[in-house]
Design a protein around this motif. Structure first.
Motif, PDB file in Angstrom:
ATOM      1  N   ALA A 283       0.524 -10.228  -0.625  1.00 58.00           N
ATOM      2  CA  ALA A 283       1.849  -9.898  -1.151  1.00 58.00           C
ATOM      3  C   ALA A 283       2.357  -8.684  -0.362  1.00 58.00           C
ATOM      4  CB  ALA A 283       1.756  -9.588  -2.642  1.00 58.00           C
ATOM      5  N   CYS A 284       3.582  -8.259  -0.661  1.00 58.73           N
ATOM      6  CA  CYS A 284       4.169  -7.169   0.112  1.00 58.73           C
ATOM      7  C   CYS A 284       3.409  -5.847  -0.034  1.00 58.73           C
ATOM      8  CB  CYS A 284       5.636  -6.981  -0.259  1.00 58.73           C
ATOM      9  SG  CYS A 284       5.894  -6.755  -2.030  1.00 58.73           S
ATOM     10  N   SER A 285       2.514  -5.777  -1.031  1.00 59.27           N
ATOM     11  CA  SER A 285       1.672  -4.589  -1.175  1.00 59.27           C
ATOM     12  C   SER A 285       0.749  -4.408   0.027  1.00 59.27           C
ATOM     13  CB  SER A 285       0.859  -4.676  -2.465  1.00 59.27           C
ATOM     14  OG  SER A 285       0.283  -5.970  -2.610  1.00 59.27           O
TER      15      SER A 285
ATOM     16  N   GLY B 297       6.412  -5.556 -13.342  1.00 58.04           N
ATOM     17  CA  GLY B 297       5.479  -6.681 -13.187  1.00 58.04           C
ATOM     18  C   GLY B 297       5.322  -7.133 -11.746  1.00 58.04           C
ATOM     19  N   ALA B 298       5.646  -6.266 -10.810  1.00 61.01           N
ATOM     20  CA  ALA B 298       5.571  -6.627  -9.390  1.00 61.01           C
ATOM     21  C   ALA B 298       4.755  -5.582  -8.642  1.00 61.01           C
ATOM     22  CB  ALA B 298       6.976  -6.727  -8.793  1.00 61.01           C
ATOM     23  N   VAL B 299       4.034  -6.045  -7.617  1.00 58.61           N
ATOM     24  CA  VAL B 299       3.348  -5.122  -6.714  1.00 58.61           C
ATOM     25  C   VAL B 299       4.287  -4.836  -5.545  1.00 58.61           C
ATOM     26  CG1 VAL B 299       1.042  -5.897  -7.331  1.00 58.61           C
ATOM     27  CG2 VAL B 299       2.239  -7.062  -5.470  1.00 58.61           C
ATOM     28  N   PRO B 300       4.128  -3.719  -4.877  1.00 59.58           N
ATOM     29  CA  PRO B 300       3.128  -2.676  -5.065  1.00 59.58           C
ATOM     30  C   PRO B 300       3.507  -1.699  -6.165  1.00 59.58           C
ATOM     31  CG  PRO B 300       4.570  -2.068  -3.239  1.00 59.58           C
ATOM     32  CD  PRO B 300       5.009  -3.425  -3.712  1.00 59.58           C
ATOM     33  N   VAL B 301       2.428  -1.151  -6.803  1.00 64.12           N
ATOM     34  CA  VAL B 301       2.595   0.022  -7.673  1.00 64.12           C
ATOM     35  C   VAL B 301       1.612   1.057  -7.154  1.00 64.12           C
ATOM     36  CG1 VAL B 301       2.398   0.950  -9.996  1.00 64.12           C
ATOM     37  CG2 VAL B 301       3.186  -1.410  -9.671  1.00 64.12           C
TER      38      VAL B 301
ATOM     39  N   THR C 162       7.108   2.805  -7.727  1.00 65.35           N
ATOM     40  CA  THR C 162       7.269   1.399  -7.342  1.00 65.35           C
ATOM     41  C   THR C 162       8.302   1.325  -6.219  1.00 65.35           C
ATOM     42  OG1 THR C 162       9.016   1.022  -8.988  1.00 65.35           O
ATOM     43  CG2 THR C 162       6.756   0.563  -9.682  1.00 65.35           C
ATOM     44  N   GLU C 163       8.468   0.142  -5.681  1.00 68.87           N
ATOM     45  CA  GLU C 163       9.407  -0.179  -4.592  1.00 68.87           C
ATOM     46  C   GLU C 163       8.801   0.214  -3.235  1.00 68.87           C
ATOM     47  OE1 GLU C 163      12.149  -2.026  -5.152  1.00 68.87           O
ATOM     48  OE2 GLU C 163      11.598  -1.980  -7.254  1.00 68.87           O
ATOM     49  N   ASN C 164       8.692  -0.799  -2.398  1.00 67.17           N
ATOM     50  CA  ASN C 164       8.104  -0.594  -1.068  1.00 67.17           C
ATOM     51  C   ASN C 164       8.716   0.581  -0.318  1.00 67.17           C
ATOM     52  OD1 ASN C 164       6.079  -2.744  -0.305  1.00 67.17           O
ATOM     53  ND2 ASN C 164       7.693  -4.000  -1.179  1.00 67.17           N
TER      54      ASN C 164
ATOM     55  N   HIS D 299      12.723  -9.751   3.063  1.00 67.78           N
ATOM     56  CA  HIS D 299      11.738 -10.023   2.009  1.00 67.78           C
ATOM     57  C   HIS D 299      12.371 -10.741   0.815  1.00 67.78           C
ATOM     58  CE1 HIS D 299       9.014  -7.898  -1.211  1.00 67.78           C
ATOM     59  NE2 HIS D 299       8.949  -9.208  -1.289  1.00 67.78           N
ATOM     60  N   LYS D 300      13.311 -10.101   0.137  1.00 67.03           N
ATOM     61  CA  LYS D 300      13.800 -10.677  -1.107  1.00 67.03           C
ATOM     62  C   LYS D 300      14.809 -11.806  -0.901  1.00 67.03           C
ATOM     63  CE  LYS D 300      12.607  -9.270  -4.783  1.00 67.03           C
ATOM     64  NZ  LYS D 300      11.376  -9.519  -5.577  1.00 67.03           N
ATOM     65  N   ALA D 301      15.668 -11.653   0.084  1.00 67.22           N
ATOM     66  CA  ALA D 301      16.741 -12.637   0.223  1.00 67.22           C
ATOM     67  C   ALA D 301      16.242 -13.974   0.740  1.00 67.22           C
ATOM     68  CB  ALA D 301      17.834 -12.102   1.144  1.00 67.22           C
TER      69      ALA D 301
ATOM     70  N   LEU E 270      12.572 -14.644   2.481  1.00 70.70           N
ATOM     71  CA  LEU E 270      11.164 -15.001   2.453  1.00 70.70           C
ATOM     72  C   LEU E 270      10.737 -15.347   1.027  1.00 70.70           C
ATOM     73  CD1 LEU E 270       8.491 -15.229   3.928  1.00 70.70           C
ATOM     74  CD2 LEU E 270       8.169 -12.779   3.668  1.00 70.70           C
ATOM     75  N   PHE E 271      11.135 -14.506   0.084  1.00 70.23           N
ATOM     76  CA  PHE E 271      10.769 -14.688  -1.318  1.00 70.23           C
ATOM     77  C   PHE E 271      11.213 -16.065  -1.855  1.00 70.23           C
ATOM     78  CE2 PHE E 271      10.843 -13.450  -5.835  1.00 70.23           C
ATOM     79  CZ  PHE E 271       9.658 -12.748  -5.930  1.00 70.23           C
ATOM     80  N   PRO E 272      12.466 -16.468  -1.635  1.00 69.46           N
ATOM     81  CA  PRO E 272      12.888 -17.776  -2.157  1.00 69.46           C
ATOM     82  C   PRO E 272      12.075 -18.945  -1.611  1.00 69.46           C
ATOM     83  CG  PRO E 272      14.790 -16.494  -1.537  1.00 69.46           C
ATOM     84  CD  PRO E 272      13.588 -15.727  -1.080  1.00 69.46           C
TER      85      PRO E 272
ATOM     86  N   GLY F  25       4.794  -1.734   9.705  1.00 72.45           N
ATOM     87  CA  GLY F  25       3.793  -2.416   8.876  1.00 72.45           C
ATOM     88  C   GLY F  25       4.463  -3.373   7.901  1.00 72.45           C
ATOM     89  N   TYR F  26       5.591  -2.949   7.353  1.00 75.70           N
ATOM     90  CA  TYR F  26       6.316  -3.788   6.378  1.00 75.70           C
ATOM     91  C   TYR F  26       6.881  -5.036   7.062  1.00 75.70           C
ATOM     92  CZ  TYR F  26       9.457  -4.544   2.288  1.00 75.70           C
ATOM     93  OH  TYR F  26      10.121  -5.039   1.182  1.00 75.70           O
ATOM     94  N   LEU F  27       7.488  -4.853   8.231  1.00 77.06           N
ATOM     95  CA  LEU F  27       8.022  -6.031   8.934  1.00 77.06           C
ATOM     96  C   LEU F  27       6.879  -6.951   9.373  1.00 77.06           C
ATOM     97  CD1 LEU F  27      10.393  -7.625  10.084  1.00 77.06           C
ATOM     98  CD2 LEU F  27      10.193  -6.285  12.198  1.00 77.06           C
TER      99      LEU F  27
END
Ligand code: GSH
Length: 212
Positions: free
Chosen positions: A10-12, A52-56, A66-68, A108-110, A112-114, A158-160
């Motif tokens: 996951a994005c964590s 309810g989402a990672v990362p924390v 929270t939030e990357n 990520h959200k727009a 990859l996630f879908p 790292g995130y990309l």
């Protein structure tokens, strides 16, 4: 000690990469994202974070972050000597924030996630098609620049790299963007990035064995 709640691949993973690149010790807690439980003790993950989402990231004083974008900058700022983020107030710091926001919202959200979560195949296909316009932005920048920000590795890379690593699993072929494939290979060749991925691969396999 810092504590990171994560799920393998996951994005964590971006936070794990940042922690390992920063050489900052942390305790890692595996989260079952579907059940919303913490695997260590079966506890309710929503009591760690209502999102309810990672990362924390749990800080030494017990506060949760929270939030990357916030977590990655926090980790980078633990080791300002390493340049994992330009220093606050420097012009390049805003470039880092620009990329973190773009990766988080537009890649990520727009898109990859879908492709992972939408039940409807037509919606998935539309997301796959549209992701090209955002990947093209990153590709144009990396065609001639080794990193997203300045001339060194930052937490945004790292995130990309995490997002790009997942593209094939999301049904998105990186072949049209050779600059992105080259970037991913370059980032994955970093010893700490390779080690972070290897750890998550082991956790992923163990989870798959247990649920088989
Ligand atoms: N805006 C959040 C998004 C985090 C996110 O989407 N995490 C995913 C994993 S990549 C997750 O935990 N999803 C579980 C869920 O939303 O139920 C961030 O940037 O940190």
């Amino acid at each position: 000690m810092l504590q990171l709640y994560f799920h393998p691949f996951a994005c964590s993973l971006a936070a794990r990469i940042a922690l390992m690149e920063a050489d900052v010790a942390a305790r890692y807690h595996l989260v079952h994202l579907w059940k919303k439980t913490v695997v260590d003790d079966g506890g309710d993950f929503r009591s760690v974070s209502t999102k309810g989402a990672v990362p924390v990231l749990v800080l030494e004083d017990g506060a949760t972050l929270t939030e990357n974008a916030a977590i990655l900058q926090y980790i980078a700022d633990r080791r300002p000597d390493l340049g994992l983020a330009p220093r606050p107030g420097e012009p390049l710091r805003y470039r880092l924030q620009e990329w973190l926001s773009f990766i988080g919202c537009e890649i990520h959200k727009a898109f990859l996630f879908p492709t992972f979560w939408y039940a409807d195949d037509a919606a998935k296909a539309a997301a796959r098609q549209r992701i090209g316009s955002t990947l093209a932005v990153a590709s144009a920048h990396l065609d001639g620049n080794p990193y997203l920000v300045g001339d060194r590795f930052t937490v945004a890379d790292g995130y990309l790299a995490w997002a790009l690593l997942l593209m094939p699993r999301a049904g998105i072929d990186l072949a049209p963007w050779p600059a992105l494939s080259a970037f991913l290979a370059r980032i994955q060749a970093r010893p700490q990035v390779a080690a972070a991925i290897a750890i998550e691969r082991q956790v992923f396999k163990a989870m798959a064995r247990e649920s088989a």
